[in-house]
Scaffold this motif. Sequence first.
Motif: not given
Length: 581
Positions: A484-497
Amino acid sequence: MDAQRRGRGDRMDPADQWVLNPKTGEYELRLTPSAPQSPGGAPGPATGARTAAPRSGASRPAAPRTGGAPRTDVPPQRRRHTEPAETPAGRRGARRPVQPKPRRGRKVLLWTGGTMAFVLVGVAAAGYLYLRHLEGNVTTTDVGSAGASDFSTDEAFSILVIGTDKRTGEGNEGYGDKGSSGHADTTILLHVAKDRSNATALSIPRDLIVDIPDCPTKLEDGSEKVVPGTRGVRFNRSLGENGRDPGCTMRTVEENTGISVDHFMMADFNAVKTLTTAVDGVDVCVEKPVDDKDSKLVLPAGESTVEGEQALAFVRTRKSFGNSGDLDRIKVQQQFLGSLMRKMASGDTLTNPSKLLKLAEAATEALTVDKAIGSVGTLKDVALELKKVPTKNITFTTVPVKDNPAETVKATVVLDESKAPQVFDMISNDVSFTEVQKQRKKEKDAAAARLKGSKAPASEVRVRILNGGAVAGSAQKMLQYLQVEEGVTKSENAGNAPEALKRTTLEYAPEQAGQARRLAAIMGLSGAAMKPGESVTNSQGLPAITLTLGKDFKGAGVKLNAPAEAPDVEKSTADKVTCAS
């Protein structure tokens, strides 16, 4: 002196070879052999024969010596001429073995060696007994789980130094609060970095409003009771009140700062007097003359040396500096402690056995410590580890505070939330306030190089976000912020490390360096946080960089390099003299 008494060839008696060295004035053992015997001469000591006594009036020829010089350099006791003893009747001239008399030189050697061994044993025993004596000086308190189980020379450590206002002790009747059970009047959290490159001494104001937690406390009979906690009270009440011990003060510091406290050292008013006297005074400086009727401190402007009662007056005076408050007194105490550290670490102290013994006596008698560091050997280790830190990298600072907004008449302070969390975070993470460079130059250059170069547009950054120790939900919040704020639209939540990390990292393949630099700029990541590696794919099978949020993650939109930049707080270092004003 006859040939037998002088010795012959390789049978020469070592006791007869002590000669005076004219250069040193000392007797030395000479191992050069005598001149060879003439053929056909009288039997020497090898045959065991006794040399016949000379006839009356006959003179004894001098035995030859190597170099031809007369023998004048033997010790005086060997130069005395004695006539041969009379042999028993009927046995004159008989050949029999002669029992050699003990040589005085040999006796001296044996006596000296035996005495030296005795002295060494005595010194070792005295050293052991003296260490036992010093350990008897130290008072220990069991703070249970509040402190570490032992002291490690391989890890960072934090020691809470507490100065109480208790009036007990010789000469202390006129100090402190008459009815005080020993509150935390002066408190400094000393944190030493793991690599010993830096240390921070953080002063905690006595009038800081804090929450005191419940405190399990060991009683003298070995039992344990829990002292109930109190919310919104002065910090100095964390000790003494209702039976609270130093472990309670340690817990209070941990709860209100988030900094782990491993050990404590506590001292009363006598500590300042005895320690400063042991090092023959501490150098202090004031900008203007001081004549304090309350503390009895009288000093001219400029530099002075204080010790004993005068040193105590210097650290206790309030009305002579600043606005006569506790915060200004803290600054004076920090300057004083820096000067004391310099004096204790100076060659004049460390190379003077008399001063070291006085310092050892004063320090051990003045201290109460937790059981984990209660032995003299461990206290020595603590001092040696602290000595590794350059004085220019020992920073004195104070917890950032502001006036208590709940008070009309300002008497207490509260944490300055805009600065305090950064200070606490820097201390916890061994970050030096003097901006000490911990990494080697090569490593620094390599890390800096990762940030140099072109940056890909935010819309081209494809990133997987993992939570590796940050607060739960951080990965999803970071995802929303980036999109929303930085325009990094190609991002995803990959869970826990797979595992928790202390610091946030950004892994990328060489061809993704532009994307990594863009994300590093957005997050305030250092070059050290960027980890070149192999290419990985996201859930769609496309190559992506991997952002793992560590324990240092402070929230979406908060740059991670902010804590590494020292906040605008007052500070000083132990290597410089500062005049109190």
